[in-house]
Scaffold this active site. Structure first.
Site, mmCIF file in Angstrom:
data_model
loop_
_atom_site.group_PDB
_atom_site.id
_atom_site.type_symbol
_atom_site.label_atom_id
_atom_site.label_comp_id
_atom_site.label_asym_id
_atom_site.label_seq_id
_atom_site.Cartn_x
_atom_site.Cartn_y
_atom_site.Cartn_z
ATOM 1 N NE ARG A 48 -4.012 -2.296 1.615
ATOM 2 C CZ ARG A 48 -3.893 -3.541 1.132
ATOM 3 N NH1 ARG A 48 -2.701 -4.125 1.061
ATOM 4 N NH2 ARG A 48 -4.959 -4.209 0.718
ATOM 5 C CG HIS A 52 -13.253 -15.401 -15.903
ATOM 6 N ND1 HIS A 52 -14.370 -15.178 -15.131
ATOM 7 C CD2 HIS A 52 -12.879 -14.172 -16.354
ATOM 8 C CE1 HIS A 52 -14.653 -13.881 -15.112
ATOM 9 N NE2 HIS A 52 -13.756 -13.252 -15.840
ATOM 10 C CD GLU A 53 -9.588 -12.866 -18.088
ATOM 11 O OE1 GLU A 53 -9.837 -12.099 -19.018
ATOM 12 O OE2 GLU A 53 -9.925 -12.621 -16.912
ATOM 13 C CD GLU A 107 -16.114 -9.882 -15.801
ATOM 14 O OE1 GLU A 107 -15.453 -10.891 -15.471
ATOM 15 O OE2 GLU A 107 -15.674 -9.021 -16.570
ATOM 16 C CD1 TRP A 124 -10.055 1.102 1.967
ATOM 17 C CD2 TRP A 124 -11.408 0.985 0.183
ATOM 18 N NE1 TRP A 124 -9.762 -0.070 1.301
ATOM 19 C CE2 TRP A 124 -10.577 -0.157 0.203
ATOM 20 C CE3 TRP A 124 -12.335 1.132 -0.856
ATOM 21 C CZ2 TRP A 124 -10.654 -1.163 -0.770
ATOM 22 C CZ3 TRP A 124 -12.417 0.127 -1.828
ATOM 23 C CH2 TRP A 124 -11.581 -0.995 -1.775
ATOM 24 C CG HIS A 141 -10.465 -3.802 -11.113
ATOM 25 N ND1 HIS A 141 -9.579 -4.695 -10.544
ATOM 26 C CD2 HIS A 141 -11.072 -4.490 -12.103
ATOM 27 C CE1 HIS A 141 -9.650 -5.865 -11.165
ATOM 28 N NE2 HIS A 141 -10.559 -5.769 -12.110
#
Ligand code: X8Z
Ligand code: ZN
Length: 372
Positions: free
Chosen positions: A22, A218-219, A246, A320, A348
């Site tokens: 972070r 998935h991709e 998705e 957050w 994201h």
């Protein structure tokens, strides 16, 4: 990093990596994020939306999308609360009562990944029926010499076996399927439609392991969707809404990760059919999918609140963690302040990619579990 977060059981090491990640990511992009919010809102208003929150919710065609999301969450929450309580108890046994309280939120660094979004990493620590009834095909994949490329070839075979498309030549030439040795890339998996009817790519740093086997399917399901609508007029070349993109991948991934299919692939020697085995399997799904839900909600709840202007820069990090506690029941392992920008440590957020779409990805799991 992912390997360490899922495999280390060393409290201090996990805490160090959690905080350093972070310090080197989110903390550095807090100021830029405010500019990104302004620009995204500006773009939304040029398109006659009140702000970017309305713009992001528009594809779901509901005037009460926020409320609907919260209503659905309220229905699922009791199940999540049970999982949360169970996992907290097992973590308390593993790390000691002085580190994990009986009633406080769970410290976010011991949940098996960098963000507490999927708890699969700590399945071995929390399994209801410990022992050998857990399906883990990774050792067998290594034994059989799987590579990132062969993982994708296997995925292609799966789609072709259902009469769906093989990947076009450009896909194999231009995709990035593993970490290139000579340069650093962002490893977040993604699938790309170049809208020219032949160039479709995946970018992913795949490893030959169970998790990436599922993610590769998935991709590739995104690419199947791209291919399926490639001859339609441009305006129709998209998912019915972003959730469908998705969910299709996830429906396929669900079949792929079923013990029976893994047996067909020769990755599981024999299917064990007893209650302990079923429970371990369903628990493993819950640790990935159910645990993921409140995280995904926080990702977009936070951004909706920021886009509408309800939350300003001075409250970014505090809000957050307020949402993280409210929805996920997790807390930061070390003191945070507004000098930190922890949302910015998740790909994201700086990449400005909406996230609520991935909530749809667990829908097939819920349907499947109901059917059992
Ligand atoms: O970003 C993704 C996909 C995009 S196609 C790999 N996912 C989210 C994430 O990695 O954080 C899938 C689940 C959640
Ligand atoms: Zn996806």
């Amino acid at each position: 990093m992912q390997f360490l977060m899922s495999h280390s059981r060393d409290w201090d090491e996990l805490q160090h990596v959690w905080a350093e990640w972070r310090r080197n990511t989110g903390r550095r992009n807090g100021d830029l994020y405010e500019q990104l919010v302004d620009l995204t809102n500006h773009a939304a208003r040029l398109n006659n939306f009140t702000d970017a929150s309305a713009y992001w919710q528009f594809p779901y065609e509901s005037p009460n999308f926020r409320q609907e999301v919260d209503d659905v969450w309220e229905q699922i929450k009791p199940l999540y609360t049970l999982l949360h309580a169970y996992v907290r108890r097992r973590l308390r046994e593993a790390y000691g009562p002085e580190r994990i309280s009986r009633s406080a939120p769970i410290p976010a660094h011991v949940l098996g990944d960098m963000w507490g979004q999927s708890w699969s990493g700590i399945v071995p620590l929390t399994l209801p029926y410990p022992g050998k009834t857990l399906v883990d095909v990774t050792p067998e994949m290594i034994q059989q010499g799987y590579t990132p490329l062969s993982v994708f070839q296997l995925a292609e075979e799966f789609f072709v076996s259902m009469n769906m498309s093989a990947m076009p030549p450009d896909f194999w030439q231009l995709s990035v399927l593993e970490q290139p040795p000579e340069r650093h890339i962002h490893c977040q998996p993604s699938a790309w439609d170049f809208c020219n009817k032949h160039d479709y790519r995946i970018k992913m740093c795949a490893h030959a392991d169970q998790k990436d086997l599922v993610t590769a399917h998935h991709e590739m399901a995104h690419v199947q969707y791209f291919l399926a609508y490639r001859n339609l007029p441009k305006v129709f070349r998209d998912g019915a809404n972003p959730g469908f993109h998705e969910a299709i991948g996830e429906t396929v991934a669900l079949s792929v990760s079923s013990p029976r299919h893994l047996q067909t692939l020769g990755l599981v020697q024999r299917s064990v059919d007893d209650t302990a085995h079923d429970m371990n399997f369903l628990f493993t799904q819950a640790m990935d999918k159910l645990a993921f839900l409140p995280f995904a909600l926080v990702m977009d709840r936070w951004r909706w609140d920021v886009f509408t202007g309800d939350i300003r820069k001075e409250q970014y990090n505090c809000h957050w963690w307020r949402l993280r506690e409210q929805y996920q029941g997790v807390k930061p392992p070390v003191l945070r302040s507004e000098l930190d920008f922890d949302p910015g440590s998740k790909y994201h957020i700086p990449a400005n990619i909406p996230y609520i779409r991935s909530v749809a990805s667990i829908t097939p799991v819920i349907i499947r579990t109901h059917n059992l």
